[in-house]
Scaffold this active site. Structure first.
Site, PDB file in Angstrom:
ATOM      1  N   ASP A  64     -22.143   3.542  16.730  1.00 50.32           N
ATOM      2  CA  ASP A  64     -23.080   4.336  17.553  1.00 50.32           C
ATOM      3  C   ASP A  64     -22.761   5.824  17.561  1.00 50.32           C
ATOM      4  O   ASP A  64     -23.638   6.662  17.330  1.00 50.32           O
ATOM      5  CB  ASP A  64     -23.251   3.759  18.977  1.00 50.32           C
ATOM      6  CG  ASP A  64     -21.985   3.647  19.798  1.00 50.32           C
ATOM      7  OD1 ASP A  64     -20.886   3.926  19.272  1.00 50.32           O
ATOM      8  OD2 ASP A  64     -22.093   3.282  20.991  1.00 50.32           O
ATOM      9  N   ASP A 109     -24.023   1.231  24.858  1.00 48.80           N
ATOM     10  CA  ASP A 109     -23.885   0.427  26.077  1.00 48.80           C
ATOM     11  C   ASP A 109     -24.917   0.822  27.123  1.00 48.80           C
ATOM     12  O   ASP A 109     -25.560  -0.024  27.742  1.00 48.80           O
ATOM     13  CB  ASP A 109     -22.480   0.588  26.666  1.00 48.80           C
ATOM     14  CG  ASP A 109     -21.398   0.228  25.666  1.00 48.80           C
ATOM     15  OD1 ASP A 109     -21.739  -0.307  24.594  1.00 48.80           O
ATOM     16  OD2 ASP A 109     -20.230   0.493  25.953  1.00 48.80           O
TER      17      ASP A 109
HETATM   18  C1  GLA Z   1     -17.608   0.934  23.607  1.00 53.30           C
HETATM   19  C2  GLA Z   1     -18.425   2.221  23.681  1.00 53.30           C
HETATM   20  C3  GLA Z   1     -19.679   2.125  22.816  1.00 53.30           C
HETATM   21  C4  GLA Z   1     -19.361   1.646  21.407  1.00 53.30           C
HETATM   22  C5  GLA Z   1     -18.473   0.405  21.449  1.00 53.30           C
HETATM   23  C6  GLA Z   1     -18.001  -0.006  20.087  1.00 53.30           C
HETATM   24  O1  GLA Z   1     -18.286  -0.126  24.206  1.00 53.30           O
HETATM   25  O2  GLA Z   1     -18.783   2.518  25.000  1.00 53.30           O
HETATM   26  O3  GLA Z   1     -20.333   3.364  22.784  1.00 53.30           O
HETATM   27  O4  GLA Z   1     -18.784   2.669  20.643  1.00 53.30           O
HETATM   28  O5  GLA Z   1     -17.324   0.600  22.262  1.00 53.30           O
HETATM   29  O6  GLA Z   1     -19.061  -0.387  19.296  1.00 53.30           O
END
Ligand code: GLA
Length: 370
Positions: free
Chosen positions: A22, A157
């Site tokens: 992301d 997320d």
């Molecule tokens: C955490 C971060 C997300 C993403 C994931 C890994 O959850 O908050 O933004 O980078 O790790 O995919």
């Protein structure tokens, strides 16, 4: 007359595939789940005094935005972050009381933080008629975490928590924020989320280091290919061209990201064509990349994935989320799922000294008023 209180529920998320892509502008495939943070926000009649109550932790905190804030990873910083990011964007807030509780497991890669952030951002936006749209609320939630907690997280997320749809995964392009909903049609199979119960905190783990490695890669790529602003913009040929200028570690990190992006696209095709076997293989490849190239797994997660390999009723498994602990996601035949959990729980306890936890989750709607 404006209401003086609001109740909001906001879900955690799982991610089918696309880890650490992301913040590189890549692709992800998360879905909101039926584990929530529930918050009640009430106007308290003061100009700027905020009282926070975390029911599950039995902790209270106070905040007044006329006083100076500091960054920190304790829970109140998530709330302070949301308030401050909203105020920066012109929201006219007044003093509030926020009481919240939830059942998203903390530090398990199911995004309890994003659920809390989205609940508060959504609630304040409604309560004070701020007029922010969902995209701005998602950005506010992400920036709260960057600027007041210190995790340089991507957008996945918060996006999944805010925009989730019942029985749908969200296929999101994190560069352009284009998205579409995909039915999760799994037939005789189901998703088992299996928690190693190794806790992590993104603010303190190697999360930010991984992000820095990727940025180092981009800096080098840019010298030859100015169009590369994010790793998403690079392809394997470009990466090979600059290989000699990259440290072995940075090359490996970049290679993982490029491969994981390709896997998300392949997984979307597999889901659309009902090809679950292919999807399962992609999960295994994703885990191998995270474990060896990106180095964000841990012995417990590797063990849990290895425990699935000789089972023909499991199509694939991988660690899920930020890494360094948390859960695996498994694509498993419904009929054999409970027995698998029984068997592996006992063996896991024997090996590591504590039990893992299995979750069978429903895919649910995003943040909403209740
Ligand atoms: C955490 C971060 C997300 C993403 C994931 C890994 O959850 O908050 O933004 O980078 O790790 O995919």
């Amino acid at each position: 007359m404006q209401a003086n209180s609001i109740k909001v529920t906001s879900p955690g998320r799982i991610n089918i595939i696309g880890e650490h892509t992301d913040y590189n502008g890549g692709f992800v495939l998360p879905a909101a789940i039926n584990k929530y943070v529930n918050a009640e926000i009430t106007v308290n009649g003061t100009a700027s005094v905020c009282n926070f109550h975390a029911l599950d932790m039995r902790e209270k905190a106070h905040y007044d935005w006329t006083e100076k804030t500091t960054k920190g990873s304790s829970w109140e910083n998530y709330l302070i972050g949301i308030i401050e990011e909203m105020r920066k964007r012109g929201a006219e807030l007044r003093g509030i009381d926020i009481v919240f509780s939830g059942n998203v497991p903390i530090g398990s890669g199911m995004s309890s933080s994003a659920a809390l952030e989205c609940a508060v951002a959504y609630g304040l936006n409604r309560l004070f008629d701020c007029g922010f749209n969902e995209m701005t609320l998602i950005e506010i939630a992400q920036k709260a975490e960057h600027n007041y907690v210190g995790t340089m997280c991507g957008i996945m997320d918060q996006f999944a928590s805010m925009m989730g749809k019942k029985e749908r995964a969200v296929f999101l392009d994190c560069r352009d924020l284009e998205y579409k909903y995909l039915p999760l049609t799994l037939g005789d199979y189901e998703i088992l989320i299996y928690n190693s119960n190794v806790k992590h905190s993104n603010a303190e783990s190697g999360y930010n280091d991984r992000r820095r490695d990727c940025e180092t890669g981009v800096t080098v790529l840019q010298k030859h290919f100015p169009e590369v602003k994010l790793l998403r913009d690079a392809d394997f040929a470009m990466l090979e061209k600059v290989k000699s200028e990259l440290s072995e570690v940075v090359y490996r990190r970049c290679h993982y990201i490029l491969s994981e992006n390709a896997r998300v696209l392949a997984a979307v095709r597999a889901l659309e064509n009902g090809n679950l076997k292919t999807l399962g293989n992609l999960l295994y490849q994703s885990h191998a990349g995270m474990s060896r190239k990106y180095e964000i797994s841990c012995p417990e997660l590797d063990w849990m994935v290895d425990a699935t390999r000789d089972k023909d009723y499991i199509l694939g498994a991988r660690m899920m989320g930020g890494g360094f602990g948390g859960c695996t996601i498994n694509l498993i035949e419904k009929a054999n799922s409970k027995a698998f959990v029984r068997e592996t729980s006992a063996a896991y306890r024997e090996k590591f000294g504590w039990e893992p936890t299995a979750y069978y989750l429903e895919i649910e709607e995003g943040t909403r008023e209740v």
